[in-house]
Design a protein around this motif. Structure first.
Motif, mmCIF file in Angstrom:
data_model
loop_
_atom_site.group_PDB
_atom_site.id
_atom_site.type_symbol
_atom_site.label_atom_id
_atom_site.label_comp_id
_atom_site.label_asym_id
_atom_site.label_seq_id
_atom_site.Cartn_x
_atom_site.Cartn_y
_atom_site.Cartn_z
ATOM 1 N N GLN A 207 11.466 48.805 10.196
ATOM 2 C CA GLN A 207 11.308 47.380 9.931
ATOM 3 C C GLN A 207 11.509 47.103 8.437
ATOM 4 O O GLN A 207 12.071 46.082 8.052
ATOM 5 C CB GLN A 207 9.922 46.913 10.374
ATOM 6 N N ALA A 208 11.047 48.042 7.601
ATOM 7 C CA ALA A 208 11.218 47.867 6.158
ATOM 8 C C ALA A 208 12.701 47.844 5.784
ATOM 9 O O ALA A 208 13.126 47.073 4.916
ATOM 10 C CB ALA A 208 10.501 48.996 5.415
ATOM 11 N N ALA A 209 13.509 48.657 6.465
ATOM 12 C CA ALA A 209 14.948 48.680 6.188
ATOM 13 C C ALA A 209 15.591 47.353 6.581
ATOM 14 O O ALA A 209 16.488 46.858 5.886
ATOM 15 C CB ALA A 209 15.608 49.830 6.941
ATOM 16 N N VAL A 210 15.145 46.770 7.692
ATOM 17 C CA VAL A 210 15.655 45.463 8.101
ATOM 18 C C VAL A 210 15.325 44.413 7.046
ATOM 19 O O VAL A 210 16.178 43.597 6.666
ATOM 20 C CB VAL A 210 15.071 45.063 9.474
ATOM 21 N N SER A 211 14.104 44.430 6.563
ATOM 22 C CA SER A 211 13.695 43.462 5.538
ATOM 23 C C SER A 211 14.536 43.619 4.273
ATOM 24 O O SER A 211 14.994 42.629 3.684
ATOM 25 C CB SER A 211 12.209 43.637 5.209
ATOM 26 N N ARG A 212 14.745 44.868 3.843
ATOM 27 C CA ARG A 212 15.530 45.104 2.628
ATOM 28 C C ARG A 212 16.981 44.660 2.805
ATOM 29 O O ARG A 212 17.577 44.069 1.900
ATOM 30 C CB ARG A 212 15.484 46.589 2.251
ATOM 31 N N THR A 213 17.523 44.944 3.972
ATOM 32 C CA THR A 213 18.928 44.588 4.218
ATOM 33 C C THR A 213 19.111 43.080 4.225
ATOM 34 O O THR A 213 20.064 42.554 3.631
ATOM 35 C CB THR A 213 19.408 45.179 5.553
ATOM 36 N N LEU A 214 18.210 42.371 4.885
ATOM 37 C CA LEU A 214 18.312 40.904 4.893
ATOM 38 C C LEU A 214 18.150 40.343 3.492
ATOM 39 O O LEU A 214 18.898 39.438 3.079
ATOM 40 C CB LEU A 214 17.263 40.299 5.820
ATOM 41 N N ALA A 215 17.190 40.882 2.739
ATOM 42 C CA ALA A 215 16.964 40.390 1.383
ATOM 43 C C ALA A 215 18.198 40.600 0.515
ATOM 44 O O ALA A 215 18.573 39.735 -0.288
ATOM 45 C CB ALA A 215 15.749 41.090 0.768
ATOM 46 N N SER A 216 18.861 41.739 0.686
ATOM 47 C CA SER A 216 20.067 41.997 -0.108
ATOM 48 C C SER A 216 21.184 41.033 0.261
ATOM 49 O O SER A 216 21.972 40.620 -0.597
ATOM 50 C CB SER A 216 20.517 43.446 0.069
ATOM 51 N N LEU A 217 21.275 40.660 1.536
ATOM 52 C CA LEU A 217 22.294 39.691 1.959
ATOM 53 C C LEU A 217 22.006 38.314 1.374
ATOM 54 O O LEU A 217 22.920 37.630 0.893
ATOM 55 C CB LEU A 217 22.349 39.627 3.488
ATOM 56 N N GLU A 218 20.757 37.916 1.421
ATOM 57 C CA GLU A 218 20.394 36.603 0.859
ATOM 58 C C GLU A 218 20.649 36.574 -0.644
ATOM 59 O O GLU A 218 21.107 35.560 -1.184
ATOM 60 C CB GLU A 218 18.932 36.297 1.177
ATOM 61 N N ARG A 219 20.393 37.684 -1.331
ATOM 62 C CA ARG A 219 20.677 37.733 -2.769
ATOM 63 C C ARG A 219 22.181 37.644 -3.032
ATOM 64 O O ARG A 219 22.628 36.947 -3.941
ATOM 65 C CB ARG A 219 20.129 39.027 -3.379
ATOM 66 N N ALA A 220 22.957 38.344 -2.204
ATOM 67 C CA ALA A 220 24.416 38.313 -2.393
ATOM 68 C C ALA A 220 24.976 36.918 -2.190
ATOM 69 O O ALA A 220 25.883 36.488 -2.906
ATOM 70 C CB ALA A 220 25.078 39.296 -1.430
ATOM 71 N N LEU A 221 24.447 36.206 -1.210
ATOM 72 C CA LEU A 221 24.940 34.854 -0.909
ATOM 73 C C LEU A 221 24.270 33.787 -1.766
ATOM 74 O O LEU A 221 24.782 32.670 -1.897
ATOM 75 C CB LEU A 221 24.712 34.539 0.573
ATOM 76 N N GLY A 222 23.097 34.107 -2.287
ATOM 77 C CA GLY A 222 22.379 33.136 -3.106
ATOM 78 C C GLY A 222 21.743 32.013 -2.310
ATOM 79 O O GLY A 222 21.510 30.925 -2.847
ATOM 80 N N VAL A 223 21.470 32.246 -1.040
ATOM 81 C CA VAL A 223 20.868 31.221 -0.185
ATOM 82 C C VAL A 223 19.827 31.878 0.719
ATOM 83 O O VAL A 223 19.851 33.084 0.965
ATOM 84 C CB VAL A 223 21.921 30.501 0.699
#
Length: 284
Positions: A31-47
Motif C-alpha cells: 500500500q505504501a508503494a501505491v501511495s508513493r507512486t500516486l504522489a510522484s504522478l501528482e508531483r509530475a503533473l502538478g495537480v
C-alpha cells in the motif's frame, strides 16, 4: 516532465478498485508503494488527481480526465505488446486505392484455407508505400516502383490500364479508347499513389490535370462528367459506381502490380504471399 506507465497503471487501479489497499493487492505491491507512486504522478503533473477520505477515494475533475487518457494510453501499449509478442500470427497487407481487384476474394479465401495459422487483414492506406512506411502493415500492394532503399519489391502480375468516365460521356459508347482520345480532356490524378501522369502522352498533346487524394472523391467527380480518370483494372473490379463506366485504353501500357516489404525485416509469410499472388495473376 517524466511520466511512467507504472504511474498510470497505479492511478487506474486505485480508481477501479476504490481503495489504496485493493489497488495494492491488484498490482501486487505494498500500500505504501501505491501511495508513493500516486504522489510522484501528482508531483509530475502538478495537480491533485484524487480526493481521499477515510472511507473512499474519488477522482477530482482533472483526475477524471487524466484517468480517461491513461486508459487509452495503457490500452494502446497493451495492443503494441500483443502485436509484437504474438510472433507472426497476424499479417497486414496494405494497399492505396484497390487491393487485388477480382483476385482479392480468392486470395483471402485461399490464404485462410492454406495458412490458417496466420490471420490476414487488408488495410487501405493512401500513401506512396500503401502503409508500409507508416508501420500500418507488414506487406504492401503497390502499382508503381518504390525508390526507397528500405524496401524490396517484386512484380506479381500485370493489369490493364482503363479509362473511367461518366456513363453518358460520348466515349462511353466505345468498347475501348486511345490515349489520343483523352488529350483534350481534364484528367483527375492522384500524384501520391496513382499510376497515371501526363508523361503517358506526347508533350504537345497532354491533357490538363487536376489533383485528387481519394478514390471515392475521384469517382464522384468523374460521374459528373467534368473529368475523366485512368486507373488499373483492379479499381474497376473493386469500385463499381453508378454513373461511371470503365473502358480499356488500347495503347496504354499495362500496370505492374508489386508486392513490397521491409528489406531488413521481411515477414516470414512474404514468400508464401508472393507465390499465391503470382499464381492468381497467372490464372487470369
Amino acid at each position: 516532465m517524466d511520466m511512467e506507465l507504472r504511474q498510470l497503471r497505479c492511478l487506474v487501479a486505485i480508481v477501479d478498485e476504490g481503495t489504496f489497499t485493493d489497488a495494492a493487492a491488484t498490482l501486487g505491491v505494498s500500500q505504501a508503494a501505491v501511495s508513493r507512486t500516486l504522489a510522484s504522478l501528482e508531483r509530475a503533473l502538478g495537480v491533485r488527481l484524487l480526493r481521499r477520505t477515510s472511507r473512499s477515494v474519488t477522482p477530482t475533475g482533472t483526475g477524471l480526465r487524466v484517468v480517461a487518457h491513461a486508459r487509452r494510453v495503457l490500452a494502446e501499449v497493451d495492443d503494441l505488446v500483443r502485436e509484437v509478442t504474438s510472433g507472426h500470427a497476424h499479417l497486414r497487407i496494405g494497399y492505396a486505392w484497390s487491393a487485388l481487384g477480382r483476385h482479392t476474394l480468392p486470395f483471402q479465401r485461399r490464404w485462410s484455407r492454406t495458412h490458417p495459422e496466420t490471420d490476414l487483414h487488408l488495410v487501405r492506406v493512401n500513401s506512396a508505400t500503401a502503409g508500409l512506411g507508416e508501420g500500418a502493415c507488414e506487406l504492401a500492394v503497390v502499382r508503381r516502383p518504390l525508390d526507397d532503399r528500405r524496401f524490396e519489391s517484386a512484380i506479381v502480375g500485370l493489369e490493364r490500364r482503363l479509362c473511367a468516365m461518366a456513363s453518358d460521356d460520348p466515349l462511353a459508347r466505345r468498347r475501348s479508347v486511345r490515349l489520343a482520345d483523352l488529350a483534350g480532356r481534364t484528367l483527375l490524378v492522384d500524384r501520391r499513389t496513382g499510376t497515371t501522369t501526363a508523361d503517358l502522352w506526347p508533350p504537345d498533346s497532354r491533357p490538363a490535370t487536376e489533383d485528387t487524394h481519394d478514390v471515392d472523391d475521384w469517382l464522384t467527380v468523374i460521374a459528373t462528367g467534368r473529368s475523366v480518370g485512368m486507373t488499373a483494372e483492379s479499381t474497376a473490379n473493386q469500385y463499381p459506381r453508378p454513373g461511371v463506366v470503365y473502358r480499356p485504353v488500347r495503347d496504354g501500357e499495362p500496370i505492374a502490380v508489386r508486392l513490397a516489404w521491409w528489406k531488413d525485416d521481411p515477414h516470414p509469410a512474404t514468400q508464401a504471399v508472393l507465390e499465391l499472388l503470382t499464381a492468381l495473376y497467372r490464372e487470369a
